[in-house]
Design an enzyme around this catalytic site. Sequence first.
Site, mmCIF file in Angstrom:
data_model
loop_
_atom_site.group_PDB
_atom_site.id
_atom_site.type_symbol
_atom_site.label_atom_id
_atom_site.label_comp_id
_atom_site.label_asym_id
_atom_site.label_seq_id
_atom_site.Cartn_x
_atom_site.Cartn_y
_atom_site.Cartn_z
ATOM 1 N N SER A 69 0.793 -1.236 0.000
ATOM 2 C CA SER A 69 0.000 0.000 0.000
ATOM 3 C C SER A 69 0.822 1.280 0.000
ATOM 4 O O SER A 69 0.266 2.355 -0.227
ATOM 5 C CB SER A 69 -0.938 0.005 1.204
ATOM 6 O OG SER A 69 -1.977 -0.898 0.980
ATOM 7 N N LYS A 72 0.514 3.339 -3.013
ATOM 8 C CA LYS A 72 -0.709 4.122 -3.248
ATOM 9 C C LYS A 72 -0.463 5.629 -3.206
ATOM 10 O O LYS A 72 -1.156 6.401 -3.854
ATOM 11 C CB LYS A 72 -1.778 3.755 -2.203
ATOM 12 C CG LYS A 72 -2.272 2.319 -2.326
ATOM 13 C CD LYS A 72 -3.166 1.953 -1.150
ATOM 14 C CE LYS A 72 -3.676 0.521 -1.245
ATOM 15 N NZ LYS A 72 -4.439 0.113 -0.056
ATOM 16 N N TYR A 197 -2.904 -2.568 -10.509
ATOM 17 C CA TYR A 197 -2.890 -2.410 -9.043
ATOM 18 C C TYR A 197 -1.976 -3.449 -8.372
ATOM 19 O O TYR A 197 -1.115 -3.111 -7.569
ATOM 20 C CB TYR A 197 -4.326 -2.507 -8.514
ATOM 21 C CG TYR A 197 -4.407 -2.524 -7.004
ATOM 22 C CD1 TYR A 197 -4.229 -1.360 -6.266
ATOM 23 C CD2 TYR A 197 -4.640 -3.714 -6.308
ATOM 24 C CE1 TYR A 197 -4.271 -1.366 -4.884
ATOM 25 C CE2 TYR A 197 -4.688 -3.736 -4.923
ATOM 26 C CZ TYR A 197 -4.507 -2.556 -4.223
ATOM 27 O OH TYR A 197 -4.544 -2.571 -2.842
ATOM 28 N N TYR A 249 -4.357 3.789 7.837
ATOM 29 C CA TYR A 249 -5.722 3.236 7.876
ATOM 30 C C TYR A 249 -6.460 3.656 9.129
ATOM 31 O O TYR A 249 -6.377 4.813 9.542
ATOM 32 C CB TYR A 249 -5.693 1.695 7.762
ATOM 33 C CG TYR A 249 -4.821 1.213 6.656
ATOM 34 C CD1 TYR A 249 -5.172 1.492 5.335
ATOM 35 C CD2 TYR A 249 -3.663 0.533 6.898
ATOM 36 C CE1 TYR A 249 -4.373 1.074 4.300
ATOM 37 C CE2 TYR A 249 -2.855 0.108 5.862
ATOM 38 C CZ TYR A 249 -3.221 0.377 4.567
ATOM 39 O OH TYR A 249 -2.430 -0.030 3.556
ATOM 40 N N VAL A 267 1.177 -3.865 3.927
ATOM 41 C CA VAL A 267 1.059 -5.147 4.641
ATOM 42 C C VAL A 267 2.325 -5.999 4.599
ATOM 43 O O VAL A 267 2.393 -7.029 5.273
ATOM 44 C CB VAL A 267 -0.097 -6.051 4.152
ATOM 45 C CG1 VAL A 267 -1.424 -5.606 4.681
ATOM 46 C CG2 VAL A 267 -0.102 -6.192 2.663
HETATM 47 N N1 GLN Z 1 -1.805 -5.398 -2.123
HETATM 48 C C1 GLN Z 1 -2.401 -5.301 -0.838
HETATM 49 C C2 GLN Z 1 -3.898 -5.524 -0.913
HETATM 50 O O1 GLN Z 1 -4.518 -5.041 -1.790
HETATM 51 C C3 GLN Z 1 -2.103 -3.973 -0.231
HETATM 52 C C4 GLN Z 1 -2.753 -3.765 1.120
HETATM 53 C C5 GLN Z 1 -1.889 -3.094 2.117
HETATM 54 O O2 GLN Z 1 -0.674 -2.982 1.992
HETATM 55 N N2 GLN Z 1 -2.499 -2.682 3.206
HETATM 56 O O3 GLN Z 1 -4.475 -6.173 -0.104
#
Ligand code: GLN
Length: 313
Positions: A69, A72, A197, A249, A267
């Site tokens: 993430s 992003k 993505y 988050y 993550v």
């Molecule tokens: N690629 C992961 C997902 O879509 C990214 C989520 C994350 O890093 N929180 O679940």
Amino acid sequence: MMSPEIETIRQQLPGWLEASLPCVGRGKVASYIPELSKAPHDALGITLMNPQGESVTAGDCGLRFTMQSISKVFTLILALMDNGEDAVFSKVGMEPTGDNFNSMLKLELVRPGIPFNPMINAGAITVSSLIRGESPNEKSDRILQFLKELAGNTDLEYDLGVYRSESDTGNLNRSIAFFLKENGVLSGDIEKVLEVYFLHCSIAVDCADLARMALVLACNGSDPLTGKALIPRRYVQIAKTFMTTCGMYNASGEFAIQVGLPAKSGVSGGILTFVPGRYGIGVVGPALNNKGNSYAGVHLLQSISREMDWSIF
Ligand code: GLN
């Protein structure tokens, strides 16, 4: 001779890292993307870099991990550079959700059913669809080139094992994407949007790469080491605001109080954060807390920020 502040950090860092190590035992490595579960549970590393290019590292800073993430932040910036603010914010909102990063609850609950913000999966999948390019390949290439430039590292590449692992198992993200299509937010071939993505989530980095990318944000979009203007200041301002309000988050409020810096987690256990004008910081600690953020990584940032009095608030 290093500047005095970074010299202080260099002396203290091993102690702060040591104090955060016990936290790794309280966290859990993500396994919903099967390939991520191979990451070392007890790793913890950090790199800090200042605009003079001086850096300090500790722990497992050489560990390679996928951006997940954290990417992003940069796809949002690229989408803004490609389309402008009005086009992007007609498809994705500006508000924190208070829900998990992969929740689709509010898409049904709140009208219009556009994602709340670009830092949660629904928002980031939408942002990926806005990246300019004729094909998923061209879009993905542009994202990778942009990140290589920001990291000052032409060797950045995808971890295709992680990509495939997520693509094979990403049913929740697929559901989100189809729901967004139903709501008129996404159009066309959903698999092509998800390919872009999943690919940008799988770009492999180390702490130094994150620190250098963060340094560009800390310097309002210019790379202090090359003097190149890479991002318009306004788009850094937007990204920085989202990082502060939504980057961790549903733990973003707590992180703002305990650390007080704009940040984005992934993550894989990575955290990208910065001290405006002063430091770009990359952290990795694959064992996560129940909000999907690095347990020991957050603890470490908390110690450093408190000791150095870095909170922006
Ligand atoms: N690629 C992961 C997902 O879509 C990214 C989520 C994350 O890093 N929180 O679940």
